[in-house]
Design a protein around this motif. Structure first.
Motif, PDB file in Angstrom:
ATOM      1  N   LEU A  97      10.147  23.696  36.426  1.00  0.00           N
ATOM      2  CA  LEU A  97      10.298  24.551  37.606  1.00  0.00           C
ATOM      3  C   LEU A  97       9.463  24.036  38.768  1.00  0.00           C
ATOM      4  CD1 LEU A  97      10.143  28.108  35.959  1.00  0.00           C
ATOM      5  CD2 LEU A  97      12.183  26.834  36.645  1.00  0.00           C
ATOM      6  N   GLU A  98       8.235  23.606  38.474  1.00  0.00           N
ATOM      7  CA  GLU A  98       7.342  23.135  39.542  1.00  0.00           C
ATOM      8  C   GLU A  98       7.899  21.888  40.221  1.00  0.00           C
ATOM      9  OE1 GLU A  98       4.514  24.333  40.788  1.00  0.00           O
ATOM     10  OE2 GLU A  98       4.176  25.993  39.416  1.00  0.00           O
ATOM     11  N   GLY A  99       8.474  20.986  39.421  1.00  0.00           N
ATOM     12  CA  GLY A  99       9.047  19.785  40.012  1.00  0.00           C
ATOM     13  C   GLY A  99      10.166  20.113  40.975  1.00  0.00           C
ATOM     14  N   LEU A 100      11.066  20.998  40.566  1.00  0.00           N
ATOM     15  CA  LEU A 100      12.174  21.400  41.428  1.00  0.00           C
ATOM     16  C   LEU A 100      11.667  22.157  42.659  1.00  0.00           C
ATOM     17  CD1 LEU A 100      15.143  21.752  42.076  1.00  0.00           C
ATOM     18  CD2 LEU A 100      15.216  23.687  40.483  1.00  0.00           C
ATOM     19  N   ALA A 101      10.729  23.072  42.448  1.00  0.00           N
ATOM     20  CA  ALA A 101      10.204  23.845  43.576  1.00  0.00           C
ATOM     21  C   ALA A 101       9.530  22.937  44.588  1.00  0.00           C
ATOM     22  CB  ALA A 101       9.218  24.901  43.074  1.00  0.00           C
ATOM     23  N   GLY A 102       8.768  21.965  44.104  1.00  0.00           N
ATOM     24  CA  GLY A 102       8.091  21.043  45.010  1.00  0.00           C
ATOM     25  C   GLY A 102       9.076  20.241  45.851  1.00  0.00           C
ATOM     26  N   ARG A 103      10.116  19.725  45.204  1.00  0.00           N
ATOM     27  CA  ARG A 103      11.120  18.958  45.951  1.00  0.00           C
ATOM     28  C   ARG A 103      11.774  19.809  47.028  1.00  0.00           C
ATOM     29  NH1 ARG A 103      12.569  17.476  40.761  1.00  0.00           N
ATOM     30  NH2 ARG A 103      14.535  18.615  40.781  1.00  0.00           N
ATOM     31  N   ARG A 104      12.156  21.003  46.668  1.00  0.00           N
ATOM     32  CA  ARG A 104      12.873  21.861  47.613  1.00  0.00           C
ATOM     33  C   ARG A 104      11.951  22.390  48.716  1.00  0.00           C
ATOM     34  NH1 ARG A 104      17.845  23.337  47.120  1.00  0.00           N
ATOM     35  NH2 ARG A 104      17.422  25.185  48.397  1.00  0.00           N
ATOM     36  N   ALA A 105      10.663  22.439  48.456  1.00  0.00           N
ATOM     37  CA  ALA A 105       9.734  22.971  49.459  1.00  0.00           C
ATOM     38  C   ALA A 105       9.417  21.965  50.552  1.00  0.00           C
ATOM     39  CB  ALA A 105       8.440  23.413  48.774  1.00  0.00           C
ATOM     40  N   ILE A 106       9.729  20.697  50.331  1.00  0.00           N
ATOM     41  CA  ILE A 106       9.450  19.682  51.350  1.00  0.00           C
ATOM     42  C   ILE A 106      10.185  20.039  52.638  1.00  0.00           C
ATOM     43  CG2 ILE A 106       9.796  17.255  51.993  1.00  0.00           C
ATOM     44  CD1 ILE A 106       9.501  16.553  49.018  1.00  0.00           C
ATOM     45  N   GLY A 107       9.456  20.092  53.730  1.00  0.00           N
ATOM     46  CA  GLY A 107      10.045  20.422  55.023  1.00  0.00           C
ATOM     47  C   GLY A 107      10.281  21.904  55.235  1.00  0.00           C
ATOM     48  N   ARG A 108      10.059  22.723  54.213  1.00  0.00           N
ATOM     49  CA  ARG A 108      10.274  24.159  54.327  1.00  0.00           C
ATOM     50  C   ARG A 108       8.968  24.954  54.248  1.00  0.00           C
ATOM     51  NH1 ARG A 108      14.782  22.864  50.656  1.00  0.00           N
ATOM     52  NH2 ARG A 108      16.787  23.391  51.644  1.00  0.00           N
ATOM     53  N   VAL A 109       8.053  24.479  53.438  1.00  0.00           N
ATOM     54  CA  VAL A 109       6.846  25.256  53.181  1.00  0.00           C
ATOM     55  C   VAL A 109       5.879  25.166  54.361  1.00  0.00           C
ATOM     56  CG1 VAL A 109       5.541  23.370  52.067  1.00  0.00           C
ATOM     57  CG2 VAL A 109       5.119  25.771  51.409  1.00  0.00           C
ATOM     58  N   ASP A 110       5.110  26.233  54.573  1.00  0.00           N
ATOM     59  CA  ASP A 110       4.083  26.278  55.614  1.00  0.00           C
ATOM     60  C   ASP A 110       2.847  25.554  55.092  1.00  0.00           C
ATOM     61  OD1 ASP A 110       2.078  26.906  57.416  1.00  0.00           O
ATOM     62  OD2 ASP A 110       2.708  28.994  57.675  1.00  0.00           O
ATOM     63  N   LEU A 111       2.669  24.313  55.505  1.00  0.00           N
ATOM     64  CA  LEU A 111       1.553  23.510  55.013  1.00  0.00           C
ATOM     65  C   LEU A 111       0.208  24.066  55.464  1.00  0.00           C
ATOM     66  CD1 LEU A 111       3.067  19.952  55.571  1.00  0.00           C
ATOM     67  CD2 LEU A 111       2.780  21.145  53.396  1.00  0.00           C
ATOM     68  N   ASP A 112       0.181  24.683  56.630  1.00  0.00           N
ATOM     69  CA  ASP A 112      -1.078  25.282  57.098  1.00  0.00           C
ATOM     70  C   ASP A 112      -1.493  26.430  56.181  1.00  0.00           C
ATOM     71  OD1 ASP A 112      -1.293  23.537  59.233  1.00  0.00           O
ATOM     72  OD2 ASP A 112      -0.299  24.889  60.641  1.00  0.00           O
ATOM     73  N   ALA A 113      -0.512  27.222  55.740  1.00  0.00           N
ATOM     74  CA  ALA A 113      -0.821  28.335  54.838  1.00  0.00           C
ATOM     75  C   ALA A 113      -1.321  27.817  53.500  1.00  0.00           C
ATOM     76  CB  ALA A 113       0.421  29.205  54.631  1.00  0.00           C
ATOM     77  N   LEU A 114      -0.685  26.756  52.981  1.00  0.00           N
ATOM     78  CA  LEU A 114      -1.153  26.167  51.732  1.00  0.00           C
ATOM     79  C   LEU A 114      -2.555  25.591  51.892  1.00  0.00           C
ATOM     80  CD1 LEU A 114       1.918  24.234  50.247  1.00  0.00           C
ATOM     81  CD2 LEU A 114       1.017  26.459  49.567  1.00  0.00           C
ATOM     82  N   GLY A 115      -2.773  24.905  53.001  1.00  0.00           N
ATOM     83  CA  GLY A 115      -4.092  24.320  53.246  1.00  0.00           C
ATOM     84  C   GLY A 115      -5.171  25.380  53.353  1.00  0.00           C
ATOM     85  N   ALA A 116      -4.821  26.510  53.960  1.00  0.00           N
ATOM     86  CA  ALA A 116      -5.796  27.599  54.087  1.00  0.00           C
ATOM     87  C   ALA A 116      -6.163  28.161  52.722  1.00  0.00           C
ATOM     88  CB  ALA A 116      -5.230  28.703  54.977  1.00  0.00           C
ATOM     89  N   LEU A 117      -5.193  28.238  51.816  1.00  0.00           N
ATOM     90  CA  LEU A 117      -5.478  28.715  50.455  1.00  0.00           C
ATOM     91  C   LEU A 117      -6.416  27.754  49.732  1.00  0.00           C
ATOM     92  CD1 LEU A 117      -1.931  29.965  49.396  1.00  0.00           C
ATOM     93  CD2 LEU A 117      -3.975  31.388  49.609  1.00  0.00           C
ATOM     94  N   VAL A 118      -6.181  26.455  49.907  1.00  0.00           N
ATOM     95  CA  VAL A 118      -7.053  25.467  49.259  1.00  0.00           C
ATOM     96  C   VAL A 118      -8.455  25.516  49.870  1.00  0.00           C
ATOM     97  CG1 VAL A 118      -7.394  23.029  48.729  1.00  0.00           C
ATOM     98  CG2 VAL A 118      -5.088  23.985  48.714  1.00  0.00           C
ATOM     99  N   ASP A 119      -8.535  25.678  51.185  1.00  0.00           N
ATOM    100  CA  ASP A 119      -9.847  25.792  51.831  1.00  0.00           C
ATOM    101  C   ASP A 119     -10.602  27.015  51.296  1.00  0.00           C
ATOM    102  OD1 ASP A 119      -9.369  23.540  53.341  1.00  0.00           O
ATOM    103  OD2 ASP A 119      -8.746  24.648  55.136  1.00  0.00           O
TER     104      ASP A 119
END
Length: 231
Positions: A97-119
């Motif tokens: 599931l993670e592999g498929l989700a990662g592929r499909r999230a390219i260009g769609r996911v909010d990278l700033d939101a993900l980065g904020a979670l990691v920070d």
């Protein structure tokens, strides 16, 4: 489960709501009030949560669909046991599931939101926050990717195993939190970098390895605890 332990559960805010009963019992399972393999009894839960037995029964059915509890005729419900085989099954499904989700999230996911979670993970780690706080951010990180993948059935498949993943990750932390704390920030930051670069093959490879690595650690922990118990 003793009456003392049962009384640790929060009361339900509204009477007769199966979903709320499910939420409160799930919360108690994650908190370790009901360890893996332990019984969860309708009568005691209804009294503790101040809801009807029917609501508890329906709530347990929700948790059964999530894979957190198992019910048997005339034997009641129990929290699932966590074995090495269970871990291999759940994490193998999650890796796909993670592999498929990662592929499909390219260009769609909010990278700033993900980065904020990691920070936020990094800040809490540096401050010595409990590992379950880091895990909450970890789960939200992956939730964000799944929601961004724009595939309803993929999201439903993730939700079907999410509670089991959460419980298994909590078990991994309880059996050896140092390993989790050592990798949680760097691995998630690398996922953000790869999503930003947009290489679908590399995103898939790392997303799957991220899960398989966690599986190897947990399987080793479970095998070790079984050996200690039998010895």
């Amino acid at each position: 489960m003793s009456t003392f332990d049962i009384m640790q559960l929060r009361k339900a805010d509204r009477r007769g709501l199966a979903d709320e009963a499910a939420d409160l019992i799930r919360e108690a399972i994650f908190a370790g009030v009901f360890p893996p393999g332990s019984p969860v009894r309708e009568v005691e839960l209804a009294a503790s949560l101040d809801v009807s037995r029917g609501s508890v029964r329906e709530g347990l059915a929700v948790l059964a669909r999530e894979g957190l509890v198992r019910s048997a005729w005339h034997r009641g419900a129990r929290v699932v046991d966590l074995t090495a085989q269970d871990a291999e099954e759940v994490y193998s499904v999650r890796a796909a599931l993670e592999g498929l989700a990662g592929r499909r999230a390219i260009g769609r996911v909010d990278l700033d939101a993900l980065g904020a979670l990691v920070d936020d993970m990094a800040r809490r780690l540096a401050a010595g926050a409990p590992s379950d706080e880091l895990l909450a951010l970890d789960m939200e990180f992956h939730d964000t990717i799944y929601r961004s993948a724009d595939n309803r059935r993929l999201l439903e498949a993730w939700r079907a195993v999410r509670s089991q993943v959460h419980l298994f990750q909590l078990t991994r932390i309880r059996l050896g939190h140092h390993d989790y704390r050592a990798v949680v920030v760097d691995e998630h930051r690398q996922i953000v970098r790869l999503l930003d670069a947009g290489d679908a093959a590399e995103v898939t490879r790392f997303a799957e390895e991220h899960v398989h690595s966690a599986m190897r650690v947990l399987v080793g922990q479970l095998d070790g605890s079984t050996t200690e118990t039998s010895g």
